[in-house]
Scaffold this motif. Structure first.
Motif, PDB file in Angstrom:
ATOM      1  N   ASN A   1      57.570  56.328  15.326  1.00 24.85           N
ATOM      2  CA  ASN A   1      56.240  56.234  14.736  1.00 24.85           C
ATOM      3  C   ASN A   1      56.370  56.540  13.245  1.00 24.85           C
ATOM      4  OD1 ASN A   1      53.575  56.565  13.854  1.00 24.85           O
ATOM      5  ND2 ASN A   1      52.926  57.215  15.907  1.00 24.85           N
ATOM      6  N   ALA A   2      56.248  55.536  12.411  1.00 31.01           N
ATOM      7  CA  ALA A   2      56.461  55.699  10.970  1.00 31.01           C
ATOM      8  C   ALA A   2      55.459  56.651  10.357  1.00 31.01           C
ATOM      9  CB  ALA A   2      56.381  54.326  10.281  1.00 31.01           C
ATOM     10  N   VAL A   3      54.223  56.680  10.880  1.00 28.52           N
ATOM     11  CA  VAL A   3      53.198  57.556  10.297  1.00 28.52           C
ATOM     12  C   VAL A   3      53.551  59.010  10.546  1.00 28.52           C
ATOM     13  CG1 VAL A   3      50.773  58.200  10.395  1.00 28.52           C
ATOM     14  CG2 VAL A   3      51.439  55.783  10.555  1.00 28.52           C
ATOM     15  N   GLU A   4      53.996  59.300  11.777  1.00 28.81           N
ATOM     16  CA  GLU A   4      54.362  60.685  12.083  1.00 28.81           C
ATOM     17  C   GLU A   4      55.582  61.113  11.282  1.00 28.81           C
ATOM     18  OE1 GLU A   4      54.929  61.009  16.236  1.00 28.81           O
ATOM     19  OE2 GLU A   4      52.790  60.766  16.733  1.00 28.81           O
ATOM     20  N   VAL A   5      56.544  60.199  11.154  1.00 27.70           N
ATOM     21  CA  VAL A   5      57.737  60.544  10.359  1.00 27.70           C
ATOM     22  C   VAL A   5      57.344  60.816   8.927  1.00 27.70           C
ATOM     23  CG1 VAL A   5      59.917  59.652   9.503  1.00 27.70           C
ATOM     24  CG2 VAL A   5      59.286  59.276  11.890  1.00 27.70           C
ATOM     25  N   ALA A   6      56.413  60.026   8.379  1.00 29.38           N
ATOM     26  CA  ALA A   6      56.006  60.194   6.980  1.00 29.38           C
ATOM     27  C   ALA A   6      55.241  61.486   6.767  1.00 29.38           C
ATOM     28  CB  ALA A   6      55.146  59.003   6.545  1.00 29.38           C
ATOM     29  N   ARG A   7      54.558  62.003   7.821  1.00 24.73           N
ATOM     30  CA  ARG A   7      53.755  63.217   7.656  1.00 24.73           C
ATOM     31  C   ARG A   7      54.612  64.471   7.575  1.00 24.73           C
ATOM     32  NH1 ARG A   7      48.836  61.883  11.894  1.00 24.73           N
ATOM     33  NH2 ARG A   7      47.706  60.417  10.500  1.00 24.73           N
ATOM     34  N   GLY A   8      55.781  64.458   8.130  1.00 22.55           N
ATOM     35  CA  GLY A   8      56.606  65.654   8.027  1.00 22.55           C
ATOM     36  C   GLY A   8      57.555  65.816   9.209  1.00 22.55           C
ATOM     37  N   PRO A   9      58.321  66.920   9.259  1.00 27.41           N
ATOM     38  CA  PRO A   9      59.295  67.129  10.329  1.00 27.41           C
ATOM     39  C   PRO A   9      58.599  67.517  11.638  1.00 27.41           C
ATOM     40  CG  PRO A   9      59.220  69.024   8.882  1.00 27.41           C
ATOM     41  CD  PRO A   9      58.345  67.996   8.268  1.00 27.41           C
ATOM     42  N   PRO A  10      59.326  67.422  12.726  1.00 26.68           N
ATOM     43  CA  PRO A  10      58.750  67.833  14.027  1.00 26.68           C
ATOM     44  C   PRO A  10      58.405  69.325  14.024  1.00 26.68           C
ATOM     45  CG  PRO A  10      60.764  66.553  14.309  1.00 26.68           C
ATOM     46  CD  PRO A  10      60.708  66.903  12.877  1.00 26.68           C
ATOM     47  N   GLU A  11      57.578  69.727  14.962  1.00 24.97           N
ATOM     48  CA  GLU A  11      57.194  71.136  15.051  1.00 24.97           C
ATOM     49  C   GLU A  11      58.416  71.991  15.345  1.00 24.97           C
ATOM     50  OE1 GLU A  11      54.141  71.725  17.855  1.00 24.97           O
ATOM     51  OE2 GLU A  11      52.703  70.363  16.879  1.00 24.97           O
ATOM     52  N   GLY A  12      58.472  73.089  14.626  1.00 30.28           N
ATOM     53  CA  GLY A  12      59.575  74.024  14.831  1.00 30.28           C
ATOM     54  C   GLY A  12      60.805  73.680  14.019  1.00 30.28           C
ATOM     55  N   LYS A  13      60.765  72.517  13.290  1.00 29.21           N
ATOM     56  CA  LYS A  13      61.921  72.133  12.463  1.00 29.21           C
ATOM     57  C   LYS A  13      61.484  71.893  11.021  1.00 29.21           C
ATOM     58  CE  LYS A  13      64.378  70.105  16.380  1.00 29.21           C
ATOM     59  NZ  LYS A  13      65.056  68.899  16.912  1.00 29.21           N
ATOM     60  N   GLU A  14      60.623  72.806  10.571  1.00 25.71           N
ATOM     61  CA  GLU A  14      60.096  72.670   9.218  1.00 25.71           C
ATOM     62  C   GLU A  14      61.178  72.795   8.156  1.00 25.71           C
ATOM     63  OE1 GLU A  14      58.777  74.388  11.552  1.00 25.71           O
ATOM     64  OE2 GLU A  14      56.781  73.526  11.873  1.00 25.71           O
ATOM     65  N   HIS A  15      62.333  73.344   8.503  1.00 25.67           N
ATOM     66  CA  HIS A  15      63.399  73.492   7.524  1.00 25.67           C
ATOM     67  C   HIS A  15      64.043  72.150   7.182  1.00 25.67           C
ATOM     68  CE1 HIS A  15      65.264  73.522  11.517  1.00 25.67           C
ATOM     69  NE2 HIS A  15      66.375  73.082  10.916  1.00 25.67           N
ATOM     70  N   ARG A  16      63.736  71.145   7.983  1.00 22.16           N
ATOM     71  CA  ARG A  16      64.295  69.820   7.702  1.00 22.16           C
ATOM     72  C   ARG A  16      63.413  69.087   6.662  1.00 22.16           C
ATOM     73  NH1 ARG A  16      65.885  67.424  13.721  1.00 22.16           N
ATOM     74  NH2 ARG A  16      67.414  69.046  14.305  1.00 22.16           N
ATOM     75  N   THR A  17      63.603  69.449   5.428  1.00 24.62           N
ATOM     76  CA  THR A  17      62.853  68.780   4.341  1.00 24.62           C
ATOM     77  C   THR A  17      63.573  67.510   3.915  1.00 24.62           C
ATOM     78  OG1 THR A  17      64.060  70.047   2.674  1.00 24.62           O
ATOM     79  CG2 THR A  17      61.985  71.004   3.516  1.00 24.62           C
ATOM     80  N   PRO A  18      62.866  66.525   3.371  1.00 27.34           N
ATOM     81  CA  PRO A  18      63.488  65.258   2.963  1.00 27.34           C
ATOM     82  C   PRO A  18      64.610  65.463   1.938  1.00 27.34           C
ATOM     83  CG  PRO A  18      61.113  65.010   3.036  1.00 27.34           C
ATOM     84  CD  PRO A  18      61.379  66.466   3.209  1.00 27.34           C
TER      85      PRO A  18
END
Length: 293
Positions: free
Chosen positions: A251-268
């Motif tokens: 889902n491109a929209v979800e990917v564009a909104r940010g990382p999955p829950e609990g993996k906020e350390h995965r920044t672009p």
């Protein structure tokens, strides 16, 4: 008898003598009258001769007077003709004077108009000098930069030949040369603006005037933001499309909104180095012919 005869003869003779005397007297009287008449005639002849002479002189005078009268008439005609010619010349001169007066008035009006135009032109020239002083203020630096640029350029282009002729300027630079330089800078700037406008507004017509180009360039910065955003959208579209080639359920929209829950350390930013090469490959396939608003 003889005495009577003699007496008769004497008487007869005496009578004859008396008659002869009478005749002689009459003859002498008539002769006297004839003499008188002859004298009168001689006097009349003298008078006639004198009269004839006077008549001849009078006729000569009349002839001379007639000749003089003819000459006078001829002279009068000449004077009348001269007078008519003089009147015509006078009228022509009056007409010429009137025309010249009209032309002089027109010439004065033209001179006044020309003087006003000259004053206006002088003011325009003075204003142009002021404008030119500002327009030419950057001219020495621009000429120096152009000479430096074309000196290192290869070939023998027209632009190079134009600018290199000012490599060693001879002060003071003439107004004509300054104007030529300004026109050349104007031409180069126009080409540069047109090229940039074509790139920024590929689907729109190029403005037909220099002012139109300048007005279009005023909107260049906002347009650059639009182009940059469009390029970013087109690149992201290509990247997401290629990702879906591998993971169709992404889902491109979800990917564009940010990382999955609990993996906020995965920044672009953590993955920029890993995806830069692929980004270049994806960018090569972007058409860049569509502006995404």
């Amino acid at each position: 008898m003889h005495k009577q005869a003699l007496l008769l003869a004497a008487t007869s003779h005496a009578a004859k003598v008396s008659e002869l005397r009478q005749r002689l007297e009459r003859t002498e009287s008539e002769l006297g009258e004839v003499k008188v008449r002859l004298q009168e005639k001689q006097g009349a002849a003298t008078e006639v001769k004198a009269l004839r002479k006077s008549l001849g002189e009078a006729e000569e005078k009349v002839v001379q007077e007639q000749a003089d009268r003819k000459k006078l008439k001829a002279r009068v005609k000449e004077v009348q003709q001269e007078l008519q010619d003089a009147v015509k010349k006078c009228k022509a001169l009056e007409h010429d004077v009137s025309v010249q007066g009209t032309e002089l008035a027109k010439a004065r009006q033209s001179a006044e108009a020309a003087q006003n135009e000259a004053q206006a032109a002088l003011q325009e020239i003075q204003e142009a000098k002021k404008i030119a002083a500002g327009a030419f203020a950057d001219s020495p630096r621009s000429v120096s930069d152009a000479v430096e640029f074309y000196r290192d350029e290869g070939g023998g282009s027209t632009e190079k030949l134009f600018w290199l002729q000012y490599a060693v300027p001879e002060p003071p630079m003439s107004f004509t040369d300054q104007l030529k330089q300004l026109v050349e800078l104007h031409r180069v700037a126009e080409l540069a603006m047109k090229d940039l406008i074509i790139r920024l507004w590929p689907a729109e017509a190029i403005p037909g005037s220099y002012f139109g180009l300048v007005r279009r360039m005023v909107n260049a910065c906002p347009r650059l933001d639009v182009v940059k955003r469009s390029a970013c959208i087109e690149g992201a579209r290509m990247a997401f499309a290629r990702c879906k080639m591998w993971w169709a359920k992404m889902n491109a929209v979800e990917v564009a909104r940010g990382p999955p829950e609990g993996k906020e350390h995965r920044t672009p930013e953590r993955y920029f180095a890993d995806v830069i090469e692929g980004s270049r490959l994806a960018a090569a396939e972007c058409g860049q012919d569509i502006i995404f608003e």
